[in-house]
Design a protein around this motif. Structure first.
Motif, mmCIF file in Angstrom:
data_model
loop_
_atom_site.group_PDB
_atom_site.id
_atom_site.type_symbol
_atom_site.label_atom_id
_atom_site.label_comp_id
_atom_site.label_asym_id
_atom_site.label_seq_id
_atom_site.Cartn_x
_atom_site.Cartn_y
_atom_site.Cartn_z
ATOM 1 N N UNK A 243 0.741 -1.315 0.090
ATOM 2 C CA UNK A 243 0.141 0.004 -0.110
ATOM 3 C C UNK A 243 0.908 1.282 0.146
ATOM 4 N N UNK A 244 1.829 1.124 0.770
ATOM 5 C CA UNK A 244 2.924 2.358 0.806
ATOM 6 C C UNK A 244 3.423 2.622 -0.607
ATOM 7 N N UNK A 245 3.842 1.749 -1.289
ATOM 8 C CA UNK A 245 4.597 1.600 -2.534
ATOM 9 C C UNK A 245 3.468 2.115 -3.785
ATOM 10 N N UNK A 246 2.347 1.876 -3.479
ATOM 11 C CA UNK A 246 1.419 2.308 -4.397
ATOM 12 C C UNK A 246 1.072 3.877 -4.146
ATOM 13 N N UNK A 247 1.213 4.273 -2.872
ATOM 14 C CA UNK A 247 1.171 5.719 -2.582
ATOM 15 C C UNK A 247 2.360 6.487 -3.109
ATOM 16 N N UNK A 248 3.245 6.031 -2.843
ATOM 17 C CA UNK A 248 4.734 6.545 -3.291
ATOM 18 C C UNK A 248 5.519 5.573 -4.304
ATOM 19 N N UNK A 249 4.998 5.654 -5.339
ATOM 20 C CA UNK A 249 5.708 4.789 -6.405
ATOM 21 C C UNK A 249 7.331 5.412 -6.490
ATOM 22 N N UNK A 250 7.968 4.247 -6.743
ATOM 23 C CA UNK A 250 9.391 4.759 -6.632
ATOM 24 C C UNK A 250 10.041 5.514 -7.964
ATOM 25 N N UNK A 251 10.817 6.316 -7.962
ATOM 26 C CA UNK A 251 11.215 6.888 -9.014
ATOM 27 C C UNK A 251 12.258 6.213 -9.931
ATOM 28 N N UNK A 252 12.798 5.200 -9.377
ATOM 29 C CA UNK A 252 13.924 4.563 -9.948
ATOM 30 C C UNK A 252 13.185 3.608 -11.174
#
Lengths: 245, 245
Positions: A236-245
């Motif tokens: 869920x956290x990764x969906x909120x803040x997708x990685x820039x990489x």
């Protein structure tokens, strides 16, 4: 802090040299990591001077509050090494040079052709009924009295004593953790993170700001005892803040 | 510990990440050195989790015991940053977003074209009557309430706040110290050192064992407020243990 049913602990660092800023303590950090690994929750740490009254009062207080108390420092041969006597006083135990500890030290010093003098003999002062903690580095033992485990302050000796002691203690479920790196300042992350944290009351979500090359970033650490739940929160956290990489 | 008439202090480190072993605290060591330099005697240090009840109780206890209490951590924008509210509770003070702190942050964020959102606004929560402590790194201020000085946990911000705060506090006579290096194990030094220590009751003589290239050695640190007395004790020590160099 994540609530668990694990045993609890406090660490008590004893020594003027830490409070004067002469020495940077290393033992708290080492033990904190080891306790997390075996599932004992470190709830509090204290540093006190080589002061009899303060050591006795603090040992009594911490011993009554937590499953285990680990002490570091003050069990060497010099006049300011008063920890063993303070522990005996805290529990109302008799203390003197004990045969088993003396035998260990005698064998050690005789084997090296070194005089077993009065100062070295101080290191065999062990309260009645205490269980010795092995010191593979310099032999002079630590000891456990009830739930208080008394160890040396010198970091390599402290670490060796901890390694010998911990398997004797019963731990709980290890605390698991996953980290997630976000290239945004903590203040941009705080609101969604707070909402996510209240959705997962059994997990703790810590947020640790940093700067790298002048840019603000935040590391999020999700901790808990249920790996699947941590994984779900992380997604869920990764969906909120997708990685820039 | 050397007894002086100096102001006394405690430091309270707040944060789960220190107790879990994730982060190694750096602020205790930094502050200990700075306090010794300005003549404030650090008597105790504690680390507690992000736990409201424990923070409130510990702040009250330390505030009543010592001249100053310095706290580190828990004043950022996230849901687990509860230090400011706990300090207000400890002293029975009202707390809300305060105009002076909001003005500082508004100017900072507007100048950078960044949204001043609700999470960032949390950093302007300051108890009524508190004096702000400047934060030249990231603007969000610390604050002092009575004898408790509340600062950020991020080390470069903590250090900047300490640098701004300490000149406001009245220190005592700085604690002086001299070190002497002896190429013998602590247990060979302990007896003569103990005798020397009882001859100089106003000084403290710490002994710090180490190993180098497999050989045992001991550093002796003599501390006190009278430089001439330290010098006299050091000369006696040097006569007892002439340098091998």
């Amino acid at each position: 802090m994540t609530r668990t049913d694990n045993p609890t602990a406090a660490i008590l660092i004893i020594g003027d040299e830490i409070l004067s800023g002469r020495t940077r303590d290393a033992n708290m950090y080492h033990l904190a990591g080891e306790l997390t690994r075996v599932g004992i929750d470190l709830k509090e740490a204290r540093v006190v001077p080589d002061d009899r009254e303060m050591i006795v009062a603090t040992v009594r207080e911490l011993s009554s509050k937590y499953t285990h108390v680990f002490t570091s420092g003050g069990i060497g041969p010099t006049h300011d090494d008063i920890t063993a006597d303070c522990i005996a006083e805290a529990f109302g135990l008799h203390i003197d040079i004990r045969d088993d500890a003396r035998a260990l030290l005698t064998a050690h010093y005789e084997g090296r052709g070194v005089e077993f003098n009065e100062a070295r003999m101080r290191m065999a002062r062990i309260p009645d009924g205490a269980t010795l903690i092995e010191n593979p580095v310099s032999i002079a033992p630590g000891f456990s009295v009830e739930n208080v485990h008394v160890m040396a302050g010198v970091p390599n000796i402290f670490e060796a004593m901890v390694a010998g002691l911990l398997p004797r203690l019963t731990g709980g479920k290890p605390l698991l953790s996953q980290s997630y790196h976000i290239d945004r300042p903590e203040s941009a992350v705080a609101e969604p993170l707070g909402a996510l944290a209240s959705k997962y009351p059994d997990l703790s979500m810590g947020s640790y700001p940093f700067t790298r090359n002048g840019a603000f970033g935040t590391n999020i650490v999700i901790r808990g005892q249920d790996g699947a739940e941590i994984e779900a929160a992380l997604l869920e956290l990764a969906a909120l803040f997708p990685s820039d990489a």
